[in-house]
Design a protein around this motif. Structure first.
Motif, mmCIF file in Angstrom:
data_model
loop_
_atom_site.group_PDB
_atom_site.id
_atom_site.type_symbol
_atom_site.label_atom_id
_atom_site.label_comp_id
_atom_site.label_asym_id
_atom_site.label_seq_id
_atom_site.Cartn_x
_atom_site.Cartn_y
_atom_site.Cartn_z
ATOM 1 N N LEU A 1 -58.604 -0.058 3.912
ATOM 2 C CA LEU A 1 -57.967 -0.708 3.045
ATOM 3 C C LEU A 1 -58.933 -1.026 1.928
ATOM 4 N N ALA B 1 -60.648 -3.791 0.548
ATOM 5 C CA ALA B 1 -60.085 -5.414 0.134
ATOM 6 C C ALA B 1 -59.904 -6.755 1.073
ATOM 7 N N ALA C 1 -62.493 -6.109 4.901
ATOM 8 C CA ALA C 1 -62.220 -4.848 5.559
ATOM 9 C C ALA C 1 -63.158 -4.648 5.414
ATOM 10 N N ILE D 1 -61.116 -5.305 10.706
ATOM 11 C CA ILE D 1 -61.077 -5.962 10.201
ATOM 12 C C ILE D 1 -61.911 -7.023 9.951
ATOM 13 N N ARG E 1 -55.957 3.080 12.963
ATOM 14 C CA ARG E 1 -56.149 2.753 11.252
ATOM 15 C C ARG E 1 -54.374 3.505 10.770
ATOM 16 N N ALA F 1 -53.610 -0.681 9.806
ATOM 17 C CA ALA F 1 -54.470 -1.617 9.348
ATOM 18 C C ALA F 1 -53.675 -1.988 8.188
ATOM 19 N N GLU F 2 -53.350 -1.585 6.896
ATOM 20 C CA GLU F 2 -52.369 -2.160 6.063
ATOM 21 C C GLU F 2 -51.398 -3.227 6.571
ATOM 22 N N TRP G 1 -53.301 -6.753 8.430
ATOM 23 C CA TRP G 1 -53.719 -6.919 6.826
ATOM 24 C C TRP G 1 -52.197 -7.824 5.477
ATOM 25 N N ASP G 2 -51.617 -6.913 5.304
ATOM 26 C CA ASP G 2 -50.754 -7.955 5.176
ATOM 27 C C ASP G 2 -49.851 -9.436 5.694
ATOM 28 N N SER H 1 -52.905 -12.033 6.241
ATOM 29 C CA SER H 1 -53.069 -12.261 4.131
ATOM 30 C C SER H 1 -51.517 -13.519 4.712
#
Length: 179
Positions: free
Chosen positions: A11, A14, A28, A104, A159, A162-163, A166-167, A170
């Motif tokens: 991240l 981020a 992050a 996170i 891992r 993770a993205e 995160w999305d 958010s």
């Protein structure tokens, strides 16, 4: 000769800070160390062993029956891992998960509202007190949620997810801001 792969934080710093008044901060956390400890050792005895090898500032989180994650912000040298493995010999096994999991942080007065949009865990402080942790799903992603303060949580995720997490967080934060 091709270059060896370089470590890149997933991240890469981020950060999501909600609109004024929303009370939500996503960040992050440093990709320090995350160790998986398995064995018949109690958390107090594990904490004592961590202190002996210089990991007193690490946190211990229950993952399952006789299983804990030991998390910290600083990277762990191989010699530190070897020292911990030697200290735990005969009591528990330790594996380094630092390369495979990401943490996170979620904080702010609306952090419980945000997390309640994605998980069925009861995050009321009377039920899920500071220091508590639980393996659960946030949407379709398996995570460990740990309460690190009154209005702060830490999510540990594989891992490769993770993205996506995160999305998803958010989006949930943005919808929490709108009401």
């Amino acid at each position: 000769m091709p270059d060896l792969p370089q470590h890149r934080p997933v991240l890469a710093g981020a950060r999501y800070s909600g609109m004024t008044g929303s009370g939500i901060l996503l960040e992050a956390l440093p990709e320090g160390h995350l160790l998986h400890v398995l064995g018949a050792i109690e958390p107090t005895a594990l904490a004592a062993e961590l202190a002996k090898v210089g990991l007193a500032s690490s946190t211990i989180r229950k993952v399952g029956f006789r299983q804990w994650f030991v998390a910290g912000d600083e990277p762990l040298a191989l010699t530190g891992l070897d020292a911990l493995a030697a200290a735990l010999a005969g009591k528990a096994f330790v594996t380094d998960q630092s390369h495979g999991r990401v943490r996170i942080g979620i904080s702010g007065r609306s952090s419980r509202v945000l997390l309640s949009k994605g998980t069925a865990v009861d995050l009321d402080p009377a039920v899920f007190a500071e220091g508590s942790s639980a393996m659960t799903m946030v949407g379709h992603i398996s995570v460990q949620i740990a309460r690190t303060g009154d209005d702060s949580f830490e999510l540990t995720v594989l891992r490769s997810f993770a993205e996506s997490l995160w999305d998803e967080l958010s989006h949930m934060a943005a919808s929490a801001e709108r009401g």
